[in-house]
Design an enzyme around this catalytic site. Sequence first.
Site, PDB file in Angstrom:
ATOM      1  N   LYS A  52      41.665  46.542  46.911  1.00  0.00           N
ATOM      2  CA  LYS A  52      41.560  48.221  47.797  1.00  0.00           C
ATOM      3  C   LYS A  52      41.929  49.203  48.446  1.00  0.00           C
ATOM      4  O   LYS A  52      42.098  49.557  47.071  1.00  0.00           O
ATOM      5  CB  LYS A  52      42.270  47.089  49.255  1.00  0.00           C
ATOM      6  N   ARG A  73      44.969  35.978  46.017  1.00  0.00           N
ATOM      7  CA  ARG A  73      43.306  36.302  46.795  1.00  0.00           C
ATOM      8  C   ARG A  73      42.653  37.888  45.679  1.00  0.00           C
ATOM      9  O   ARG A  73      42.574  38.795  46.518  1.00  0.00           O
ATOM     10  CB  ARG A  73      42.772  36.132  48.032  1.00  0.00           C
TER      11      ARG A  73
END
Length: 274
Positions: A221, A255
């Site tokens: 991210k 995740r």
Amino acid sequence: MLINCKGQLIDLSTPKVMGVMNVTPDSFFDGGKYKNEYEIVTRAGKILTEGATFIDIGAYSTRPGAEFVPEQEEIARIVPAIEIILKHFPETLLSIDTFRAEVANASIESGAAIINDIAAGGLDDKMFDVIAKYNVPYIMMHMRGNPQTMQTMTEYDDIVKEMLFYFSEKVAKARSLGINDLILDPGFGFAKTTEQNYEVLQKMELFNVLELPVLAGISRKSMIYKTLNITAQEALNGTTVINTIALTKGAKILRVHDVKEAMECVTLFNKMSL
């Protein structure tokens, strides 16, 4: 910490890995990679071979500013992917990344085991009813607004305190409907600045007060690649560092896009925890 996935009890007292598969054309890292049966089966096989307990399928990109996708288009993308994976790997535990009740319903009917909702019911008031109907594990993420507006909604007086209140309300509603298995996701990158993401990470163990497993979805991210002034494609090493920190802060599910490296984090963390 046990969750019931299609009759199989998964013990989250030992951290698990969830591999990401996006069947979208516009996801920030792997958009457009998995469009046909061969590509879907190849990706699923790699995720499972590398040790993931779950595969998380998304058919609607939730990156900041993501384009709107009609509900029927999301279903048309995701149901075939579920059917393909379960045809080749029948025991796979599939998590479905959706905030829409009808998509969740169609996915569970097709064999999905978990629903992963970025809005925790906030974008579809029928979502809790669907979860209660099937009593599947439900991942509830913290977010404000929607994927188109969330990055304009980053004003908090005390971000972690407000997140705890948000989760407390969501958990109370879920429990009132008889939903048993709940997982919390702090929502890194969703309605949070880079500085706020790191504050939440630093204080992530505070979510343990709710006595529920926490999922960390930090893989590649912008909080990593913008801080390092690199690209998402170059952010694997940074992801590994942040995943390791998340494990020390109590994360029970990672995740990730890169399962092998996340499994190595978990293995080394477990060694340290002996």
